[in-house]
Design a protein around this motif. Structure first.
Motif, PDB file in Angstrom:
ATOM      1  N   LYS A 124      19.290  21.324  26.484  1.00  0.00           N
ATOM      2  CA  LYS A 124      18.506  22.164  25.322  1.00  0.00           C
ATOM      3  C   LYS A 124      16.939  22.021  25.900  1.00  0.00           C
ATOM      4  O   LYS A 124      15.802  22.586  24.662  1.00  0.00           O
ATOM      5  CB  LYS A 124      18.591  21.755  24.028  1.00  0.00           C
ATOM      6  CG  LYS A 124      20.190  21.270  23.779  1.00  0.00           C
ATOM      7  CD  LYS A 124      20.352  20.486  22.922  1.00  0.00           C
ATOM      8  CE  LYS A 124      21.383  20.674  22.570  1.00  0.00           C
ATOM      9  NZ  LYS A 124      22.954  20.827  21.120  1.00  0.00           N
ATOM     10  N   LYS A 125      16.564  21.268  26.149  1.00  0.00           N
ATOM     11  CA  LYS A 125      14.719  20.940  25.920  1.00  0.00           C
ATOM     12  C   LYS A 125      14.420  22.164  26.855  1.00  0.00           C
ATOM     13  O   LYS A 125      13.451  22.503  26.708  1.00  0.00           O
ATOM     14  CB  LYS A 125      14.322  19.562  26.693  1.00  0.00           C
ATOM     15  CG  LYS A 125      12.543  19.074  25.759  1.00  0.00           C
ATOM     16  CD  LYS A 125      12.487  17.861  26.965  1.00  0.00           C
ATOM     17  CE  LYS A 125      11.385  17.561  26.430  1.00  0.00           C
ATOM     18  NZ  LYS A 125      10.749  15.984  27.033  1.00  0.00           N
ATOM     19  N   ASP A 127      15.911  25.102  27.386  1.00  0.00           N
ATOM     20  CA  ASP A 127      15.964  26.404  26.927  1.00  0.00           C
ATOM     21  C   ASP A 127      14.421  26.047  25.676  1.00  0.00           C
ATOM     22  O   ASP A 127      14.353  27.424  25.364  1.00  0.00           O
ATOM     23  CB  ASP A 127      18.160  26.566  26.087  1.00  0.00           C
ATOM     24  CG  ASP A 127      18.510  26.454  27.025  1.00  0.00           C
ATOM     25  OD1 ASP A 127      18.399  26.673  28.258  1.00  0.00           O
ATOM     26  OD2 ASP A 127      19.063  25.951  26.687  1.00  0.00           O
ATOM     27  N   GLU A 128      14.332  25.083  25.113  1.00  0.00           N
ATOM     28  CA  GLU A 128      13.659  25.597  24.023  1.00  0.00           C
ATOM     29  C   GLU A 128      11.959  25.575  24.677  1.00  0.00           C
ATOM     30  O   GLU A 128      10.774  26.607  24.137  1.00  0.00           O
ATOM     31  CB  GLU A 128      13.523  24.329  23.019  1.00  0.00           C
ATOM     32  CG  GLU A 128      14.434  23.490  22.446  1.00  0.00           C
ATOM     33  CD  GLU A 128      14.312  22.336  21.441  1.00  0.00           C
ATOM     34  OE1 GLU A 128      13.394  21.946  21.816  1.00  0.00           O
ATOM     35  OE2 GLU A 128      14.946  21.773  21.481  1.00  0.00           O
ATOM     36  N   MET A 129      11.992  25.266  25.158  1.00  0.00           N
ATOM     37  CA  MET A 129      10.167  25.071  26.283  1.00  0.00           C
ATOM     38  C   MET A 129      10.503  27.363  26.936  1.00  0.00           C
ATOM     39  O   MET A 129       9.432  28.193  26.360  1.00  0.00           O
ATOM     40  CB  MET A 129      10.747  24.269  27.172  1.00  0.00           C
ATOM     41  CG  MET A 129      10.036  23.180  27.624  1.00  0.00           C
ATOM     42  SD  MET A 129       9.811  21.917  28.605  1.00  0.00           S
ATOM     43  CE  MET A 129       8.766  23.119  30.249  1.00  0.00           C
ATOM     44  N   ASN A 131      12.767  29.602  25.041  1.00  0.00           N
ATOM     45  CA  ASN A 131      11.881  30.627  24.493  1.00  0.00           C
ATOM     46  C   ASN A 131      10.710  30.306  23.950  1.00  0.00           C
ATOM     47  O   ASN A 131      10.042  31.203  23.309  1.00  0.00           O
ATOM     48  CB  ASN A 131      12.987  29.423  22.943  1.00  0.00           C
ATOM     49  CG  ASN A 131      14.731  29.827  23.561  1.00  0.00           C
ATOM     50  OD1 ASN A 131      14.349  30.619  23.567  1.00  0.00           O
ATOM     51  ND2 ASN A 131      14.740  28.976  22.544  1.00  0.00           N
ATOM     52  N   GLU A 132      10.040  29.115  23.797  1.00  0.00           N
ATOM     53  CA  GLU A 132       8.639  28.890  23.069  1.00  0.00           C
ATOM     54  C   GLU A 132       7.411  30.227  24.249  1.00  0.00           C
ATOM     55  O   GLU A 132       6.730  30.932  23.935  1.00  0.00           O
ATOM     56  CB  GLU A 132       7.939  27.195  23.205  1.00  0.00           C
ATOM     57  CG  GLU A 132       8.381  26.820  22.241  1.00  0.00           C
ATOM     58  CD  GLU A 132       7.503  25.369  22.438  1.00  0.00           C
ATOM     59  OE1 GLU A 132       6.982  25.109  23.643  1.00  0.00           O
ATOM     60  OE2 GLU A 132       8.280  24.612  21.511  1.00  0.00           O
ATOM     61  N   SER A 133       7.862  29.666  26.153  1.00  0.00           N
ATOM     62  CA  SER A 133       7.285  31.557  26.203  1.00  0.00           C
ATOM     63  C   SER A 133       7.451  32.449  26.340  1.00  0.00           C
ATOM     64  O   SER A 133       6.566  33.314  26.256  1.00  0.00           O
ATOM     65  CB  SER A 133       7.879  30.487  28.052  1.00  0.00           C
ATOM     66  OG  SER A 133       9.153  31.316  28.344  1.00  0.00           O
ATOM     67  N   GLU A 134       8.194  32.631  25.736  1.00  0.00           N
ATOM     68  CA  GLU A 134       8.798  34.158  25.297  1.00  0.00           C
ATOM     69  C   GLU A 134       7.977  34.556  23.308  1.00  0.00           C
ATOM     70  O   GLU A 134       7.732  35.726  23.742  1.00  0.00           O
ATOM     71  CB  GLU A 134       9.671  34.475  24.435  1.00  0.00           C
ATOM     72  CG  GLU A 134      11.012  34.636  26.109  1.00  0.00           C
ATOM     73  CD  GLU A 134      12.434  34.414  26.142  1.00  0.00           C
ATOM     74  OE1 GLU A 134      13.128  34.606  24.459  1.00  0.00           O
ATOM     75  OE2 GLU A 134      13.570  34.836  26.370  1.00  0.00           O
ATOM     76  N   LYS A 135       7.840  33.202  23.327  1.00  0.00           N
ATOM     77  CA  LYS A 135       6.802  33.981  21.965  1.00  0.00           C
ATOM     78  C   LYS A 135       5.377  33.971  22.513  1.00  0.00           C
ATOM     79  O   LYS A 135       4.023  35.008  21.466  1.00  0.00           O
ATOM     80  CB  LYS A 135       6.524  32.156  21.115  1.00  0.00           C
ATOM     81  CG  LYS A 135       8.085  31.926  20.351  1.00  0.00           C
ATOM     82  CD  LYS A 135       7.506  30.227  19.705  1.00  0.00           C
ATOM     83  CE  LYS A 135       8.757  30.178  19.031  1.00  0.00           C
ATOM     84  NZ  LYS A 135       8.225  28.897  18.163  1.00  0.00           N
TER      85      LYS A 135
END
Length: 191
Positions: A124-125, A127-129, A131-135
């Protein structure tokens, strides 16, 4: 201990010195074992540095006389004092401290469920990283910066053009003034 041989040089009884060294090692080990057994292990919850923040304590002078005790964070197991809380935390996680406190050789039983939970948490961690890079898409940021720089160029050009227009208006007024005064110019050939 030492005797002199026929050449006048000392000869050492190595076996006797080895026995003495072994006795010293055993005594040192016994002292460390007694020290470790006498102290309880430090939990991470006990490390709250904010409890005595902005408070002063009076420490008796006999405390300062021992080797490690002085102002700062004191480790009872190692008999050391640290002036900085970060150094103290680093010390608590260091290998010598863990050996002295007996925490290094503890066997921890971990079940399969705990391993799976830890694995899922790490996934999960990650995946969150991602997703943040896509931001923070780099292509979008580059396009936005280029648009901003283009806008700055347009403003500079507009400012430059307005200055040129003002200068031409001022030049025409100077020409009229020189005609009224009766001479052709002020000596400049530059226009």
């Amino acid at each position: 201990m030492s005797d002199k041989n026929s050449f006048g040089r000392r000869t050492w009884d190595r076996e006797e010195y080895a026995k003495q060294a072994q006795l010293r090692r055993e005594q040192q080990q016994n002292k460390t074992i007694e020290a470790v057994e006498g102290h309880k292990s430090i939990s991470r919850d006990a490390l709250n540095f904010n409890t005595d923040l902005n408070k002063r304590q009076v420490i008796a002078s006999n405390v300062v006389s021992t080797r490690g005790k002085s102002f700062g964070f004191y480790c009872e197991v190692c008999d050391l004092t640290f002036k900085d809380n970060l150094k103290y935390v680093d010390h608590l996680n260091s290998k010598p401290h863990l050996i002295r406190s007996g925490e290094l050789n503890k066997e921890v039983d971990v079940s399969l469920d705990e391993v799976k939970q830890r694995y899922e948490m790490l996934v999960k961690k990650v995946d969150e990283m991602l997703n943040e890079s896509e931001k923070y898409d780099i292509k979008k940021r580059i396009a936005k910066r280029q648009a901003f720089e283009e806008e700055l160029k347009q403003k500079k050009l507009a400012k430059k053009n307005s200055k040129k227009k003002q200068e031409t208006v001022d030049d025409s007024q100077d020409d009229e003034m020189t005609k009224l005064m009766g001479f052709g110019g002020f000596g400049s050939t530059k226009k």
